[in-house]
Design a protein around this motif. Structure first.
Motif, PDB file in Angstrom:
ATOM      1  N   LEU A 121       0.826  -1.205   0.000  1.00 36.04           N
ATOM      2  CA  LEU A 121       0.000   0.000   0.000  1.00 36.04           C
ATOM      3  C   LEU A 121       0.864   1.260   0.000  1.00 36.04           C
ATOM      4  CD1 LEU A 121      -2.766   1.355   0.132  1.00 36.04           C
ATOM      5  CD2 LEU A 121      -2.640   1.189   2.637  1.00 36.04           C
ATOM      6  N   GLN A 122       1.683   1.435   1.017  1.00 30.64           N
ATOM      7  CA  GLN A 122       2.481   2.654   1.066  1.00 30.64           C
ATOM      8  C   GLN A 122       3.648   2.614   0.076  1.00 30.64           C
ATOM      9  OE1 GLN A 122       1.861   5.436   2.057  1.00 30.64           O
ATOM     10  NE2 GLN A 122       3.800   6.555   2.225  1.00 30.64           N
ATOM     11  N   PHE A 123       4.171   1.432  -0.227  1.00 29.41           N
ATOM     12  CA  PHE A 123       5.191   1.339  -1.271  1.00 29.41           C
ATOM     13  C   PHE A 123       4.640   1.912  -2.574  1.00 29.41           C
ATOM     14  CE2 PHE A 123       7.227  -0.737  -4.849  1.00 29.41           C
ATOM     15  CZ  PHE A 123       8.573  -0.666  -4.531  1.00 29.41           C
ATOM     16  N   GLY A 124       3.422   1.537  -2.912  1.00 25.33           N
ATOM     17  CA  GLY A 124       2.808   2.034  -4.143  1.00 25.33           C
ATOM     18  C   GLY A 124       2.575   3.529  -4.106  1.00 25.33           C
ATOM     19  N   HIS A 125       2.175   4.062  -2.943  1.00 20.32           N
ATOM     20  CA  HIS A 125       1.985   5.512  -2.834  1.00 20.32           C
ATOM     21  C   HIS A 125       3.302   6.252  -3.032  1.00 20.32           C
ATOM     22  CE1 HIS A 125      -2.209   6.361  -1.798  1.00 20.32           C
ATOM     23  NE2 HIS A 125      -2.240   5.164  -1.220  1.00 20.32           N
ATOM     24  N   VAL A 126       4.375   5.739  -2.466  1.00 19.57           N
ATOM     25  CA  VAL A 126       5.681   6.385  -2.627  1.00 19.57           C
ATOM     26  C   VAL A 126       6.101   6.369  -4.088  1.00 19.57           C
ATOM     27  CG1 VAL A 126       8.134   6.253  -2.033  1.00 19.57           C
ATOM     28  CG2 VAL A 126       6.412   5.874  -0.261  1.00 19.57           C
ATOM     29  N   MET A 127       5.905   5.220  -4.749  1.00 14.33           N
ATOM     30  CA  MET A 127       6.267   5.131  -6.165  1.00 14.33           C
ATOM     31  C   MET A 127       5.395   6.067  -7.014  1.00 14.33           C
ATOM     32  SD  MET A 127       8.792   2.998  -6.274  1.00 14.33           S
ATOM     33  CE  MET A 127       9.201   3.720  -4.687  1.00 14.33           C
ATOM     34  N   GLY A 128       4.122   6.074  -6.743  1.00 14.39           N
ATOM     35  CA  GLY A 128       3.213   6.918  -7.506  1.00 14.39           C
ATOM     36  C   GLY A 128       3.494   8.391  -7.322  1.00 14.39           C
ATOM     37  N   ASP A 129       3.870   8.787  -6.117  1.00 11.26           N
ATOM     38  CA  ASP A 129       4.181  10.197  -5.866  1.00 11.26           C
ATOM     39  C   ASP A 129       5.480  10.609  -6.540  1.00 11.26           C
ATOM     40  OD1 ASP A 129       1.908  10.351  -4.341  1.00 11.26           O
ATOM     41  OD2 ASP A 129       2.947  10.219  -2.408  1.00 11.26           O
ATOM     42  N   HIS A 130       6.393   9.660  -6.695  1.00  9.29           N
ATOM     43  CA  HIS A 130       7.709   9.999  -7.236  1.00  9.29           C
ATOM     44  C   HIS A 130       7.736  10.004  -8.761  1.00  9.29           C
ATOM     45  CE1 HIS A 130      12.075  10.294  -7.457  1.00  9.29           C
ATOM     46  NE2 HIS A 130      12.042   9.327  -8.357  1.00  9.29           N
ATOM     47  N   PHE A 131       7.103   9.018  -9.388  1.00  5.91           N
ATOM     48  CA  PHE A 131       7.209   8.868 -10.842  1.00  5.91           C
ATOM     49  C   PHE A 131       6.023   9.532 -11.542  1.00  5.91           C
ATOM     50  CE2 PHE A 131       9.719   5.182  -9.361  1.00  5.91           C
ATOM     51  CZ  PHE A 131      10.895   5.409 -10.062  1.00  5.91           C
ATOM     52  N   ASP A 132       6.311  10.203 -12.648  1.00  5.25           N
ATOM     53  CA  ASP A 132       5.242  10.691 -13.516  1.00  5.25           C
ATOM     54  C   ASP A 132       4.651   9.546 -14.332  1.00  5.25           C
ATOM     55  OD1 ASP A 132       5.484  13.332 -12.702  1.00  5.25           O
ATOM     56  OD2 ASP A 132       7.059  13.747 -14.172  1.00  5.25           O
ATOM     57  N   ASN A 133       5.422   8.491 -14.531  1.00  8.95           N
ATOM     58  CA  ASN A 133       4.953   7.325 -15.292  1.00  8.95           C
ATOM     59  C   ASN A 133       3.812   6.623 -14.560  1.00  8.95           C
ATOM     60  OD1 ASN A 133       7.889   7.822 -15.292  1.00  8.95           O
ATOM     61  ND2 ASN A 133       7.941   6.372 -16.977  1.00  8.95           N
ATOM     62  N   MET A 313      13.883   2.277  -2.574  1.00 10.21           N
ATOM     63  CA  MET A 313      13.804   2.025  -4.013  1.00 10.21           C
ATOM     64  C   MET A 313      14.074   3.307  -4.796  1.00 10.21           C
ATOM     65  SD  MET A 313      13.378  -0.363  -6.252  1.00 10.21           S
ATOM     66  CE  MET A 313      12.517  -1.714  -5.438  1.00 10.21           C
ATOM     67  N   ILE A 314      13.547   4.416  -4.329  1.00 11.34           N
ATOM     68  CA  ILE A 314      13.792   5.690  -5.018  1.00 11.34           C
ATOM     69  C   ILE A 314      15.271   6.046  -4.999  1.00 11.34           C
ATOM     70  CG2 ILE A 314      13.424   8.186  -4.843  1.00 11.34           C
ATOM     71  CD1 ILE A 314      10.543   7.542  -4.009  1.00 11.34           C
ATOM     72  N   ARG A 315      15.904   5.811  -3.856  1.00 16.89           N
ATOM     73  CA  ARG A 315      17.342   6.116  -3.782  1.00 16.89           C
ATOM     74  C   ARG A 315      18.129   5.280  -4.793  1.00 16.89           C
ATOM     75  NH1 ARG A 315      15.937   6.447   1.670  1.00 16.89           N
ATOM     76  NH2 ARG A 315      16.539   4.307   2.110  1.00 16.89           N
ATOM     77  N   LEU A 316      17.734   4.017  -4.944  1.00 17.79           N
ATOM     78  CA  LEU A 316      18.430   3.166  -5.908  1.00 17.79           C
ATOM     79  C   LEU A 316      18.119   3.587  -7.341  1.00 17.79           C
ATOM     80  CD1 LEU A 316      17.949  -0.390  -4.329  1.00 17.79           C
ATOM     81  CD2 LEU A 316      19.971   1.071  -4.207  1.00 17.79           C
ATOM     82  N   CYS A 317      16.870   3.963  -7.592  1.00 20.10           N
ATOM     83  CA  CYS A 317      16.459   4.309  -8.952  1.00 20.10           C
ATOM     84  C   CYS A 317      17.055   5.633  -9.413  1.00 20.10           C
ATOM     85  CB  CYS A 317      14.933   4.399  -9.043  1.00 20.10           C
ATOM     86  SG  CYS A 317      14.089   2.808  -8.907  1.00 20.10           S
TER      87      CYS A 317
END
Length: 874
Positions: A121-133, A313-317
């Motif tokens: 749940l929160q992993f997806g929110h973090v990814m969604g907030d970070h990526f425009d994709n 994940m964001i730090r790695l990406c």
């Protein structure tokens, strides 16, 4: 690697959530034809997710459920993005999720059952907030599965695990049929952007599987990357931290170590992260269940695991900014400075940015950054353990304040080597009820004798004077060296400082001396001087004892701040204190004196201690005079009685037996008499003649004349702190098992009390008392106090004396008062041991009495004095 895939059409966004709060679809703009960012999440039951969504009022009033977290004012701010303004669960259509056939926009209910959540749940929110994709989560998790067998990768040899095969097959099937699963997919292609792994329980049930975990995990990472055609797929592991920091089972701890091991492999550096989860464990008392292996079904835990995995994940990406490598010695403090010219807050001290340090063993330390003026922030680290450390910074708004990319996602590395200076030790600690100091690292403890010296007359006046350091810290910093030399000359290695409202404005003693503008920020000049004092003593083997606040009657307490204790102004100061001073070894802190005057004193002071403890990164010994609470690392005693939990006989302690009783009252913590035992504190003199006065009223209305301290005591009580009394008190405290003490001078400017006059023998130590205190210090500096020492006073006869001995009877220490000889019992001592005696009234000097074997012995000193006897080799 981007992969174009063609998909067949489907017709609707599918949500399989039943019986939950009404769902709302939230639309989000999609950026051009950028590929879908695909993240595969895999593992066993804790990746499935056991965090309960709905409140169950029959179980801890619903605490630990997601609904409770959303509704509770204490946590609602952090979870507000999960619901709309009507309290309905939000569904994100810019983040899709597929979990074993259940699919749709990201929302609650994609846990092991549709009434649960997992890290997704929160992993997806973090990814969604970070990526425009567009983001897609593919979750493949099953309960009760091991890496050694069920997920066994091809590279480990033997039979490939059936769930490894199934995981890869399902992920590829979803990617090959995106349009079928997600009708809004428009053919833009997709990219395997990362892999998340949360698993470990089953392998920790077998030592064989535990020992193979590191090797299997390395092969697993390699094989996953091979399966999806990208040797650098970012890989985030959430370790198996269920049980929290109290987890002691060796198999569980080895799994945690194995999960951090890939970070050390050269080929994987910079592409693998391991998230520490032990901080996220919540006990059953605040959780929906008692299933520790399922994190007690606590939704907060799963939310935080997902959040941390997402940030990692964001730090790695993104390839976070690398602050490079530094080297230090154990107990050396390193710092980094980061520029940030666009901070989004009116008060820069309110911007919360953190650094997470991880040792190669898996140990972590968390510390906040602190503002240093202009556009600069600093973060600090103390080398408390030899080896390799790495760190990353976080400023993502997860604490409910602000998100600032300039301070977020920096990384760095540290190598900590052995300390070469023997005087430089670590943080004050304890072992049972004995004070300790960290020696070679944070696990190596040595016994410590804790005695504090205060010279309020010359350096620590509570009223304005030209030598008070905190009134003009920039121009009087040199007085710290004088204060230290004065401390050593008086026989001590810990000096005392009191700050009060000077935290906010140099020279401010009370609330009346600061404005609302002043309390909005700490005074950096005062902190510069305080930091210098801590470092100066530490480099010389000493310590600094800090009183943060004074008393309520003098308006020297933080509950008088606009928001009170733990209000915004107080929290801001504590965060700054924790961030700036937390990594510095060499100090401990007391809340303040006369705490009984405070409203709800134990509650207020324990909240203060807990708030600091949670943020300092490295443990410090905090206490509050008069109160016994789990938040305090020291039991600190008041000396004027009253309704405290911890107090001595009035103006006490009354004698050795009381000291021993206090030390023995709690074997879990050390004890400290924090009432200042000032030389001749209770002596009565006439100031002009320095003679004991005759009858007649004085300025206090007393008939016995002018007192050093305005209380009337008997001659016997007055003698308690004369030269003999002071000398014997410090020895009795140690001989009772290691009671800490507090000695020194009051100021002549201390309110209306006085006169503390050197001429009249009030307060100032005579040269002979200084020699006695130096002798005490130097005697115990020979490592004669040991953790396993016990009190055994029955071993002295024909004299007044006390005995400490080790449990193996190899070492004895005796203290004998006012005698020229004494009989001591060395019964049960193995072999023959050396005996030395020391005249406790003079400078430290050893007199050998040869060797003695077990039995009673008469020791002749040659003349009458107070004597210390040491038997055996430390």
């Amino acid at each position: 690697m981007k992969t174009e895939r063609t998909c067949t059409a489907g017709k609707m966004l599918f949500v399989t959530l039943v019986g939950l709060i009404h769902l709302q679809i939230v639309q989000a703009d999609q950026a051009g034809k950028s590929p879908v960012k695909v993240f595969i999440l895999a593992g066993q039951s804790n990746m499935e997710g056991q965090g309960k969504i709905k409140i169950d009022t029959n179980r801890n009033e619903g605490r630990g459920s997601l609904e409770y977290l959303v509704k509770d004012p204490a946590t609602a701010k952090r979870y507000k993005h999960l619901v709309d303004d009507k309290g309905q669960w939000i569904v994100r259509d810019d983040v899709w999720i597929w979990y074993l056939g259940r699919k749709g926009g990201l929302t609650v209910g994609y846990g092991a059952r549709n009434d649960r959540i997992g890290p997704e749940l929160q992993f997806g929110h973090v990814m969604g907030d970070h990526f425009d994709n567009q983001v897609l989560l593919i979750k493949t998790a099953w309960g009760g599965k091991s890496l050694a067998k069920d997920f066994r990768p091809p590279g480990s040899g033997g039979q490939v695990g059936p769930y490894y095969t199934e995981m890869v097959k399902l992920a590829k099937d979803v990617l090959a049929n995106l349009k079928e699963h997600f009708p809004d997919y428009d053919g833009r292609g997709c990219e395997i952007a990362g892999f998340g792994w949360h698993q470990g329980w089953n392998d920790g049930c077998s030592m064989k599987d535990t020992n193979q975990y590191e090797e299997n995990l390395i092969h697993f990472i390699r094989d996953i990357r091979r399966e999806f055609g990208n040797k650098d797929i970012p890989f985030v592991i959430a370790n198996s931290g269920f049980g929290g920091w109290k987890q002691k089972i060796d198999r569980r701890l080895k799994i945690i170590q194995a999960q951090a091991a890939p970070l050390k492999h050269e080929e994987l550096k910079g592409t693998v992260a391991c998230v520490e989860t032990r901080d996220f464990f919540r006990p059953p008392e605040v959780s929906p269940s008692r299933q520790g292996y399922h994190w007690n079904s606590n939704a907060e835990t799963y939310f935080l695991i997902g959040d941390s995995m997402g940030r990692a994940m964001i730090r790695l990406c993104t390839g976070a900014a690398d602050l490079g490598s530094k080297t230090c010695r154990v107990w050396e403090v390193l710092e980094w400075e980061i520029a940030n010219s666009s901070y989004p807050v009116s008060n820069p001290y309110d911007l919360v940015a953190k650094a997470v340090f991880t040792h190669e063993s898996g140990q972590t330390r968390k510390i906040e950054m602190f503002y240093t003026g202009s556009d600069k922030w600093k973060l600090r680290f103390c080398g408390s353990k030899m080896g390799k450390w790495s760190f990353y910074t976080v400023c993502d708004g997860s604490d409910g304040t602000h998100n600032d990319g300039s301070l977020d996602s920096h990384v760095g590395q540290i190598t900590v080597n052995a300390q070469t200076e023997s005087d430089v030790k670590g943080f004050l600690s304890h072992k049972g009820n004995k004070f300790a100091i960290m020696d070679r690292d944070d696990t190596d403890l040595k016994p410590y004798v804790y005695q504090v010296f205060m010279n309020q007359q010359d350096y620590e006046q509570q009223y304005n004077h030209s030598s008070r350091i905190w009134d003009d810290p920039i121009n009087r910093k040199h007085l710290i060296e004088n204060y230290w030399n004065n401390t050593v000359d008086n026989g001590f290695q810990i000096y005392f400082v009191a700050i009060f409202y000077s935290w906010f404005k140099k020279g401010a003693l009370d609330r009346n001396m600061v404005s609302s503008t002043d309390v909005a920020a700490p005074d950096p000049d005062v902190f510069d001087a305080l930091e210098y004092a801590i470092k100066y003593a530490h480099q010389r083997g000493g310590r600094t004892h800090i009183w943060a606040w004074g008393d309520q009657g003098r308006k020297q307490t933080p509950n008088l701040l606009p928001g009170g204790v733990l209000g915004n102004d107080h929290k801001r100061l504590m965060r700054y204190t924790a961030a700036r001073l937390g990594p510095l070894p060499g100090w401990c802190m007391n809340f303040g004196f006369d705490t009984l005057e405070l409203p709800n004193p134990e509650s207020i002071t324990s909240q203060w201690a807990n708030y600091l403890n949670d943020r300092m990164g490295w443990n410090h010994m905090l206490c509050s005079r008069g109160w016994k609470n789990s938040a305090f690392a020291i039991n600190s005693y008041a000396g004027f009685s009253g309704s405290y939990e911890l107090t001595t006989t009035k103006n006490g302690p009354s004698g050795y037996e009381e000291i021993r009783s206090d030390v023995d009252s709690d074997n879990s913590k050390p004890h400290l008499y924090e009432e200042r035992h000032t030389y001749n504190r209770f002596k009565y003199v006439e100031p002009s003649s320095c003679q004991e006065p005759g009858d007649g009223p004085d300025q206090y209305g007393m008939s016995d004349g002018y007192a050093c301290w305005p209380v009337k005591l008997s001659s016997r009580e007055q003698a308690r702190l004369n030269e003999d009394g002071s000398r014997r008190l410090i020895w009795r405290e140690q001989m009772a098992g290691g009671m800490g003490g507090f000695f020194g001078y009051f100021s002549v400017r201390f309110n209306s009390f006085g006169p503390f006059s050197q001429n009249c023998g009030c307060g100032y130590h005579s040269d002979s008392l200084k020699r006695a205190f130096r002798c005490f210090r130097d005697f115990w500096a020979k490592d004669r106090f040991m953790f396993d020492m016990v009190v055994d006073t029955g071993r002295v006869r024909n004299g007044t004396g006390y005995c400490l001995r080790t449990k193996d009877y190899k070492n004895f220490v005796f203290f004998v008062e006012n005698d020229s000889s004494v009989e001591i019992n060395l019964g049960s001592m193995p072999g023959s041991q050396q005996v030395i005696v020391v005249d406790a009234r003079n400078e430290y000097s050893e007199i050998s009495k040869g060797s003695r074997s077990a039995g009673w012995w008469t020791i002749n000193f040659g003349y009458t004095s107070d004597w210390a006897i040491a038997v055996g080799s430390p």
